[in-house]
Design an enzyme around this catalytic site. Structure first.
Site, PDB file in Angstrom:
ATOM      1  N   GLU B  76       6.588  11.253   4.131  1.00  0.00           N
ATOM      2  CA  GLU B  76       6.864  12.339   3.203  1.00  0.00           C
ATOM      3  C   GLU B  76       7.375  13.506   4.022  1.00  0.00           C
ATOM      4  O   GLU B  76       6.718  13.967   4.951  1.00  0.00           O
ATOM      5  CB  GLU B  76       5.595  12.745   2.449  1.00  0.00           C
ATOM      6  CG  GLU B  76       5.180  11.671   1.471  1.00  0.00           C
ATOM      7  CD  GLU B  76       3.909  12.018   0.750  1.00  0.00           C
ATOM      8  OE1 GLU B  76       3.509  13.207   0.775  1.00  0.00           O
ATOM      9  OE2 GLU B  76       3.313  11.106   0.186  1.00  0.00           O
ATOM     10  N   ASP B  87       0.083  24.400  -2.789  1.00  0.00           N
ATOM     11  CA  ASP B  87      -0.252  24.153  -1.388  1.00  0.00           C
ATOM     12  C   ASP B  87      -1.237  25.161  -0.832  1.00  0.00           C
ATOM     13  O   ASP B  87      -1.213  26.340  -1.178  1.00  0.00           O
ATOM     14  CB  ASP B  87       1.029  24.173  -0.536  1.00  0.00           C
ATOM     15  CG  ASP B  87       1.804  22.879  -0.680  1.00  0.00           C
ATOM     16  OD1 ASP B  87       1.224  21.814  -0.385  1.00  0.00           O
ATOM     17  OD2 ASP B  87       2.966  22.930  -1.114  1.00  0.00           O
ATOM     18  N   TYR B 202       1.204   8.934  -6.609  1.00  0.00           N
ATOM     19  CA  TYR B 202       0.535   9.827  -5.663  1.00  0.00           C
ATOM     20  C   TYR B 202      -0.728  10.354  -6.339  1.00  0.00           C
ATOM     21  O   TYR B 202      -0.661  11.128  -7.286  1.00  0.00           O
ATOM     22  CB  TYR B 202       1.477  10.980  -5.313  1.00  0.00           C
ATOM     23  CG  TYR B 202       1.015  11.862  -4.156  1.00  0.00           C
ATOM     24  CD1 TYR B 202      -0.247  12.456  -4.154  1.00  0.00           C
ATOM     25  CD2 TYR B 202       1.855  12.107  -3.077  1.00  0.00           C
ATOM     26  CE1 TYR B 202      -0.671  13.248  -3.094  1.00  0.00           C
ATOM     27  CE2 TYR B 202       1.452  12.916  -2.022  1.00  0.00           C
ATOM     28  CZ  TYR B 202       0.191  13.466  -2.033  1.00  0.00           C
ATOM     29  OH  TYR B 202      -0.208  14.261  -0.989  1.00  0.00           O
TER      30      TYR B 202
END
Lengths: 418, 289
Positions: B76, B87, B202
C-alpha cells in the site's frame, strides 16, 4: 431560476418539515453538492443520526422543547432593528439589523447548539465534541452541554486560541475541555479534522455537534434547519407595519461555513424578489492569495465529508485560508451555498480585512453596536449596497454576533494600545 | 505531471496459481493471485504501507524494492493529502512531510512505473483521500493506474454510497477498488461492500484512526467472522498492527495484515540510506524470523 415553493414557513415550528425548497435529496445532495464522504467507521452512526433527526424534526414534543429553550434560554425572538444612522450614512435603502448578537452567548451559533444538543440527548449520547474557529460555536456548545449536563470537548486551533482568548476562558468556565490543535494551519480546518478523528475513535458514545452548514449529510441540512429560525423571525418581523411592512429587497450575511447566512436565507428562497447576498472574507485581497473567499475563488472538491467549493491547488491539496476573522478563516463552504451560487439564487461577494475593520468601527460609532469581525464583513457590503438602492427599499443585515471576543485583535490592528 | 510510463504486460501468474479464466471473464487480478499464493503457502500475507515521498521519493522507491525482495505480499502506497482525517499522528506527519517536498498523485503513479521498470511484480495499491483523485480525474486516474501498473485504490473517505464513479472507472480499466469495513459496520453495510469490492476487503481493526497500538481489539475475531460470512474475498486487517504477535493473531482470522505506522515509526530511527535494509529486517521480524 425557479425555486419551487412547497409550503409556507410555519413560524412557531422551529425545525418542522415545511420546506420552501425540495432539497437536499435522501443522499444529502444539493444538486451536485453535498453527500456523505466519510470513513466507514462513522457511516453507521451517520445513518443512526439521519434516522433520529428525520423522526425528531416531525415530533411535536421535540419541536416544542427546541422552541421553549430558544425562547427562555436563548432569549428569542431577537429583534429586527432599524439602523437610522447607518441608513443615513449610506444614503440609500433603509438598513435593518437582525440582532443575533443579542442571543445568549452573543451569536447565532446557540440556535444550532440547542437543537443538536437536544438531539444528542434524545440519542442517549453523554459525550459531546465540537470544533470551533472564533470560539462562538465552542462557547455555544459548552453552554448547552452545561445546561443539559453533558460532557464537552472542544477542538480549537492554536492560532485561534491565541486570537480568541476570551472565548477560551468562557468555554473553560462552562466546564468544557478545550483541546488545542497544532496540526496544519492550526485554525478551524484542522480543528475540524481533529474533531472528526475523535468521533471516529469514540463514535459509539459521542455526538459531534458541527457548528456550520458543512460536513457530511445530514449536518448541512440539520444545521440549516436549526438556524432557519433567524430567517423565519426576520420574515415575520419584516412584514409588520412599523418595520418594513413587507419583505426586504435584499438580505446580506457573512459566509464562512455559512450557517447564519443559510439560516436567514432559507425561508426566503421562494421569494425571488428578495436578493440574497453572502459575503466572504477577501482577507488581504482575493488577488493576494491570502483570503477565505471559497465561493468567489475556489473550485469544486471534497473536504470534511461533502462536495462543495474549496480552496485548493491544482493537485487537490487544500490551501490554507486567511482572514482577520477566525470564524470565516475556513477553506470550505456549505454545499447548499455552492448550489445557490450555481443556481444564481444567491450571489456571493468578498470583503477585505481592512474593509471589515472599518465597518466594525462604523457600526460601533453610528449605532452603538460592536459587531463581531465576521459580521462586520456583511456590514461593509450592505452599506455599499444600500447606497446604490432607493430610499423606499430596504436591506436586512444578519448581525450574526457581537464583537467582544475580537477586542484583542481590533486593539492590535487599530493601534489602540499605542 | 510526470510523463506517463508505457504500459507493460502484467507479469505471469506464479506457477500453481488458478487456471486461466474462461473467455470473457475478467482476468484474476494480481492482488487476488498474491493472496491465493500466501493462502496456499499457509502464510499470513504481509502488506506494508509507506507514504510516498516520505522522507523522499528515492527512499520510498528503494524501500519498496527491499521489502519486495524480503517477501512483502501486497504494497500500500499512501498518497499524501493535506487533511488526512482518518489518520493518526504518524501518517499525518509523513503526509505533511511528503507534501512539503512536492509529492502529488502524479508522482505516486510515476513512482510505481519506476518500480515496475525495476522488476517489482508485487501488487501495489494506492491509498489516498478522494479529493486529489477527483482533481486528477477519476477515469484518468484509473487509466494511468493501468498504464503504470497500479493494481487498485483504497479511498478511506469514499464509502459505498459515494463510490459509483470510481468503481465504474476502476472496472473500465481493470483495476481493483478496495473498500474498508469497520467494527461498527452493520451486516447490511458489509453486504454492500461485498457486492462492490474486488481484490480484497480492508478490515479496519478498531474504531479509531490509524496508528501503532500495544494491543489488538478484543472483539476482532467476532467482527472478522461477520465479514467472512458475507464475502469470499481475501480479508486484510489494518490499523494498529504493530508486532509479529499481532500478525499471528490476525492470521488466525484473516488472510493478510497491513503494517503502516509501526513500520514508519521504526524507519524514522534510521537515515534514509539505511531505511531499505531496516524495512526488510522489520518485515522479517513480523514473520517471526
Amino acid at each position: 431560476m425557479a425555486v419551487e415553493t412547497v409550503a409556507p414557513p410555519v413560524a412557531d415550528a422551529p425545525v418542522a418539515a415545511d420546506a420552501p425548497v425540495a432539497w437536499p435529496d435522501a443522499q444529502g445532495r444539493f444538486g451536485a453538492f453535498g453527500g456523505t464522504y466519510a470513513p466507514e467507521t462513522l457511516m453507521p452512526a451517520i445513518a443512526e443520526l439521519k434516522a433520529a433527526y428525520a423522526e425528531a424534526r416531525l415530533d411535536p414534543a421535540f419541536n416544542a422543547e427546541v422552541a421553549r429553550l430558544l425562547r427562555d434560554f436563548v432569549g428569542r425572538p431577537t429583534p429586527l432593528y432599524f439602523a437610522p444612522r447607518l441608513t443615513a450614512h449610506a444614503g440609500g435603502a433603509r438598513i435593518f439589523l437582525k440582532r443575533e448578537d443579542l442571543a445568549h452567548t452573543g451569536a447565532h451559533k446557540i440556535n444550532n447548539a440547542v437543537g443538536q444538543g437536544l438531539l444528542a440527548q434524545r440519542l442517549g449520547k453523554q459525550r459531546i465534541i465540537a470544533e470551533t474557529g472564533a470560539g462562538q460555536h465552542g462557547v455555544a456548545v459548552a453552554t448547552v452541554c452545561a445546561m443539559l449536563g453533558l460532557g464537552c470537548v472542544v477542538y480549537m486551533g492554536e492560532v485561534d486560541i491565541a486570537r480568541q482568548a476570551p472565548n477560551v476562558a468562557r468555554m473553560r468556565l462552562l466546564g468544557a475541555e478545550v483541546r488545542p490543535v497544532s496540526s496544519g494551519s492550526r485554525t478551524l480546518k484542522d480543528a475540524t479534522n481533529e474533531a472528526i478523528r475523535d468521533w471516529v475513535t469514540n463514535v459509539r458514545d459521542t455526538f459531534y455537534i458541527i457548528g456550520s452548514v458543512v460536513g457530511m449529510h445530514p449536518y448541512p441540512m440539520m444545521t440549516r434547519d436549526f438556524q432557519r429560525v433567524i430567517g423565519d423571525e426576520t420574515r415575520r418581523q419584516a412584514q409588520e407595519p412599523d418595520q418594513i411592512g413587507g419583505l426586504p429587497n435584499a438580505i446580506v450575511a457573512c459566509v464562512g461555513g455559512g450557517s447564519n447566512a443559510m439560516g436567514i436565507f432559507y425561508p426566503f428562497l421562494g421569494d425571488e424578489e428578495v436578493a440574497l447576498i453572502g459575503v466572504e472574507a477577501a482577507g488581504e485581497g482575493v488577488a493576494s492569495g491570502r483570503h477565505a473567499a471559497t465561493l468567489s475563488a475556489g473550485r469544486v472538491g471534497v473536504l470534511h465529508g461533502s462536495r462543495s467549493y474549496l480552496l485548493q491547488d491544482e493537485a487537490g491539496q487544500v490551501i490554507e485560508a486567511h482572514s482577520i476573522s477566525a470564524g470565516l478563516d475556513y477553506p470550505g463552504v456549505g454545499p447548499e451555498h455552492a448550489y445557490l451560487k450555481d443556481l444564481g439564487r444567491a450571489r456571493y461577494v468578498a470583503v477585505t480585512d481592512a474593509q471589515a475593520l472599518a465597518a466594525l468601527q462604523l457600526l460601533s460609532r453610528l449605532e452603538g453596536i460592536i459587531p463581531a469581525l465576521e459580521t462586520a464583513h456583511a456590514v461593509a457590503h450592505a452599506v455599499e449596497l444600500a447606497a446604490t438602492m432607493p430610499a423606499e427599499q430596504s436591506v436586512v443585515i444578519s448581525c450574526s454576533g457581537r464583537g467582544d471576543k475580537d477586542l484583542d485583535t481590533v486593539r492590535a490592528e487599530l493601534g489602540m494600545d499605542r | 505531471m510526470t510523463a506517463p510510463v508505457a504500459a507493460r504486460p502484467t507479469p505471469a501468474a506464479p506457477s500453481g496459481a488458478a487456471p486461466a479464466p474462461a473467455p470473457g471473464a475478467p482476468a484474476p487480478s494480481r492482488i487476488a493471485a498474491a493472496f491465493a499464493r500466501s493462502r496456499a503457502e499457509g502464510r499470513t500475507a504481509l502488506c506494508p504501507f509507506l507514504t510516498a515521498g516520505y522522507p523522499d521519493l528515492a527512499t520510498t522507491e528503494a524501500t519498496v524494492l527491499a521489502l519486495a525482495e524480503a517477501g512483502a505480499d501486497v504494497f500500500e502506497i499512501g498518497v499524501p493529502f493535506s487533511d488526512p482525517l482518518a489518520d493518526g499522528t504518524t501518517i499525518q506527519r509523513t503526509s505533511q512531510g511528503a507534501l512539503a517536498n512536492g509529492t502529488r498523485l502524479a508522482d505516486c503513479f510515476a513512482l510505481v512505473g519506476r518500480l515496475r521498470g525495476r522488476g517489482v511484480a508485487v501488487p501495489i495499491v494506492l491509498m489516498g483521500y478522494v479529493n486529489p483523485m477527483l482533481q486528477y480525474g477519476l477515469d484518468r486516474a484509473a487509466a494511468e493506474a493501468a498504464a503504470v501498473g497500479v493494481d487498485g485504490f483504497i479511498v478511506p473517505d469514499l464509502p459505498t454510497e459515494e463510490s459509483d464513479d470510481l468503481l465504474a472507472a476502476c472496472r473500465a480499466h481493470g483495476r481493483d477498488l478496495v473498500f474498508l469495513v469497520a467494527p461498527t459496520s452493520t451486516d447490511d453495510r458489509l453486504r454492500a461492500v461485498a457486492e462492490r469490492a474486488s481484490g480484497f476487503v480492508y478490515c479496519v481493526s478498531l474504531t479509531g484512526v490509524t496508528g501503532a497500538r500495544a494491543d489488538l481489539d478484543a472483539g476482532l475475531p467476532g467482527y472478522l467472522a461477520r465479514v467472512r460470512a458475507v464475502t469470499d474475498l481475501p480479508l486484510a486487517v489494518g490499523f494498529g498492527i504493530s508486532t509479529a504477535e499481532h500478525v499471528r493473531q490476525v492470521g488466525a482470522h484473516a488472510d493478510g495484515a497491513v503494517v503502516a505506522s509501526a513500520l514508519i515509526n521504526h524507519l524514522d530511527g534510521f537515515s534514509p540510506a539505511a531505511q531499505p535494509a531496516a524495512a526488510a529486517a522489520f518485515l522479517r521480524g513480523l514473520r517471526g524470523e
